[in-house]
Design a protein around this motif. Structure first.
Motif, short mmCIF file in Angstrom:
data_model
loop_
_atom_site.label_atom_id
_atom_site.label_comp_id
_atom_site.label_asym_id
_atom_site.label_seq_id
_atom_site.Cartn_x
_atom_site.Cartn_y
_atom_site.Cartn_z
N ALA A 68 0.82 -1.21 0.00
CA ALA A 68 0.00 0.00 0.00
C ALA A 68 0.85 1.27 0.00
N ASN A 69 2.10 1.18 0.47
CA ASN A 69 2.91 2.39 0.59
C ASN A 69 4.28 2.28 -0.07
N PHE A 70 4.44 1.26 -0.93
CA PHE A 70 5.74 1.10 -1.59
C PHE A 70 5.54 0.37 -2.91
N ASP A 71 6.27 0.79 -3.93
CA ASP A 71 6.10 0.29 -5.29
C ASP A 71 7.09 -0.84 -5.56
N TYR A 72 6.56 -2.05 -5.73
CA TYR A 72 7.38 -3.22 -6.04
C TYR A 72 7.21 -3.69 -7.48
N ARG A 73 6.64 -2.86 -8.35
CA ARG A 73 6.35 -3.33 -9.71
C ARG A 73 7.61 -3.68 -10.49
N LEU A 74 8.70 -2.98 -10.27
CA LEU A 74 9.95 -3.34 -10.95
C LEU A 74 10.43 -4.70 -10.49
N VAL A 75 10.26 -5.00 -9.22
CA VAL A 75 10.61 -6.33 -8.70
C VAL A 75 9.74 -7.39 -9.38
N ASP A 76 8.44 -7.13 -9.49
CA ASP A 76 7.54 -8.06 -10.16
C ASP A 76 8.01 -8.35 -11.58
N ARG A 77 8.43 -7.31 -12.29
CA ARG A 77 8.85 -7.46 -13.68
C ARG A 77 10.11 -8.33 -13.78
N VAL A 78 11.06 -8.11 -12.88
CA VAL A 78 12.28 -8.92 -12.90
C VAL A 78 11.96 -10.38 -12.59
N LEU A 79 11.08 -10.61 -11.62
CA LEU A 79 10.71 -11.98 -11.29
C LEU A 79 10.04 -12.68 -12.47
N GLU A 80 9.18 -11.97 -13.15
CA GLU A 80 8.51 -12.56 -14.31
C GLU A 80 9.53 -12.90 -15.40
N GLU A 81 10.44 -11.97 -15.68
CA GLU A 81 11.43 -12.21 -16.72
C GLU A 81 12.37 -13.36 -16.38
N THR A 82 12.64 -13.52 -15.09
CA THR A 82 13.64 -14.51 -14.66
C THR A 82 13.06 -15.89 -14.42
N LEU A 83 11.84 -15.95 -13.89
CA LEU A 83 11.32 -17.23 -13.40
C LEU A 83 10.10 -17.77 -14.14
N SER A 84 9.34 -16.92 -14.81
CA SER A 84 8.05 -17.38 -15.35
C SER A 84 8.20 -18.45 -16.43
N TRP A 85 9.33 -18.47 -17.13
CA TRP A 85 9.52 -19.42 -18.23
C TRP A 85 10.10 -20.76 -17.78
N ARG A 86 10.46 -20.87 -16.50
CA ARG A 86 11.11 -22.09 -16.02
C ARG A 86 10.07 -23.11 -15.57
N ALA A 87 10.02 -24.24 -16.27
CA ALA A 87 9.04 -25.27 -15.94
C ALA A 87 9.38 -25.99 -14.64
N ASP A 88 10.63 -25.91 -14.20
CA ASP A 88 11.04 -26.61 -12.98
C ASP A 88 10.87 -25.76 -11.73
N PHE A 89 10.28 -24.57 -11.86
CA PHE A 89 10.06 -23.68 -10.72
C PHE A 89 8.56 -23.42 -10.55
N GLU A 90 8.16 -23.24 -9.30
CA GLU A 90 6.81 -22.77 -9.01
C GLU A 90 6.91 -21.58 -8.06
N VAL A 91 6.41 -20.45 -8.54
CA VAL A 91 6.46 -19.22 -7.75
C VAL A 91 5.07 -18.95 -7.19
N ILE A 92 5.02 -18.73 -5.89
CA ILE A 92 3.75 -18.45 -5.23
C ILE A 92 3.82 -17.08 -4.59
N GLN A 93 2.90 -16.22 -4.99
CA GLN A 93 2.75 -14.88 -4.42
C GLN A 93 1.83 -14.94 -3.21
#
Length: 358
Positions: A184-209
């Motif tokens: 609510a008081n801090f912007d993590y959208r750049l972090v979200d973008r890096v995580l998507e670029e780094t981990l979303s394509w890996r079939a051997d990883f599961e990321v849970i928000q």
């Protein structure tokens, strides 16, 4: 009609002066109107704050009248005025303040003085306490320091396989937890973008928000990641191989108590505790890595480090050497002591400072 040059100049200067006077008068009227509008807004805001404080004070008085507690405990870093007023009106019972450290330098000078209204101030210890440079660290004798506090003891957490099965995580996948708070008081959208670029394509990883009830709309992770709402989240921490997390007191100590390797991305809002110092200590102690939200290159480096099982294993081994965080038991004992020892007919002196020094 012809005018001598000197008279013409004087007439033009008079006309310019008249225009300037009118402009200055108009500007003064505008500034006066703006000042009046500001005063009205301030008055309305102050009236609203007074109304809120009166409402809070009324609810506190009603709660004390109904439950008749032998001890009132406030857990937070800012004892608001309604609480102080309530304390002064209920001198027949003890009030205890639980406050955490790592206040930002020069912050809380007025707040800290409200400690005089409490009969005991308790500070849950912080593993990174040696890096605390806030005002509470400057006044060690007014508080009683206890070990760190976490919500669950290690034996109350699920076993790894049970936790993974409960969350539906495939046995062969590397599970990553993202726990960045309410946003609510801090912007993590750049972090979200890096995580998507780094981990979303890996079939051997599961990321849970991990989603918080106060999550800000539109700030969550993109669709490639699964979003869950877990409470208390600490129960399922053994399911994960590493985490990307903010560095508030609770998250910091729960993640380390679960021996989870962590990339700490501190919430650096000026109103928050100095989380970046806590994360810096963790990196120096070999328990995690620090990556600031505005530095995507450092975050990518940290992710590459924790993708290596041997790096995670070293962090887990270091976390296994940490002391048990059982401060909650100590606080419960202090509350019980205050409740039992408080005379019903008068308010005795506060606990001696010698107790805080012991």
């Amino acid at each position: 009609m012809w005018h001598p040059p000197r008279l013409r100049v004087e007439a033009e200067q008079a006309e310019v002066g008249d225009h300037a006077a009118h402009a200055a008068e108009a500007q003064a009227r505008r500034e006066g109107a703006r000042a009046q509008a500001r005063r009205q807004r301030d008055e309305q805001s102050q009236a609203g704050e007074v109304e809120v404080l009166q409402g809070v004070r009324a609810r506190l008085d009603e709660a004390i009248a109904f439950y008749d507690p032998a001890c009132v405990v406030f857990d937070g870093n800012v004892p608001y005025q309604a609480l102080v007023d309530c304390r002064l009106a209920h001198a027949d019972r003890p009030f205890l303040w639980i406050r955490r450290g790592f206040w930002r330098p020069n912050a809380g000078r007025r707040t800290i003085d409200r400690a005089r209204h409490f009969d005991l101030v308790v500070e849950p210890g912080d593993l990174a306490g040696e890096f605390d440079r806030g005002i509470t660290a400057e006044r060690p004798f007014e508080r009683l320091l206890v070990p760190p506090v976490v919500l669950l003891d290690p034996e109350e957490m699920l076993e790894r396989e049970a936790a993974r099965a409960d969350l539906g995580i495939d046995r062969g996948k590397t599970a990553v937890l993202v726990e960045l708070g309410g946003r609510a008081n801090f912007d993590y959208r750049l972090v979200d973008r890096v995580l998507e670029e780094t981990l979303s394509w890996r079939a051997d990883f599961e990321v849970i928000q991990l989603e918080w009830p106060i999550e800000a709309n539109g700030q969550g992770l993109p669709s490639p990641f699964r979003v869950l709402r877990l409470f208390p989240a600490a129960r399922w921490l053994p399911a994960f191989d590493f985490a990307i997390a903010a560095c508030g007191y609770n998250s910091f100590h729960e993640l380390l108590a679960a021996r989870l390797p962590v990339i700490f991305v501190p919430n650096e809002n000026p109103m928050m505790d100095e989380q970046e110092r806590r994360a810096l200590w963790a990196e120096g102690a070999g328990l995690g890595l620090l990556a600031r939200a505005r530095d995507p290159y450092r975050l990518r480096w940290a992710l590459e480090r924790l993708l290596r099982p041997e790096v995670r294993a070293r962090m887990r081994a270091r976390a296994a050497l940490l002391p048990r965080p059982d401060g909650a038991r100590a606080i419960a004992g202090l509350v019980a002591m205050l409740a039992r020892s408080w005379p019903q007919d008068r308010r005795p002196e506060r606990l001696p400072l010698a107790l805080a020094r012991s």
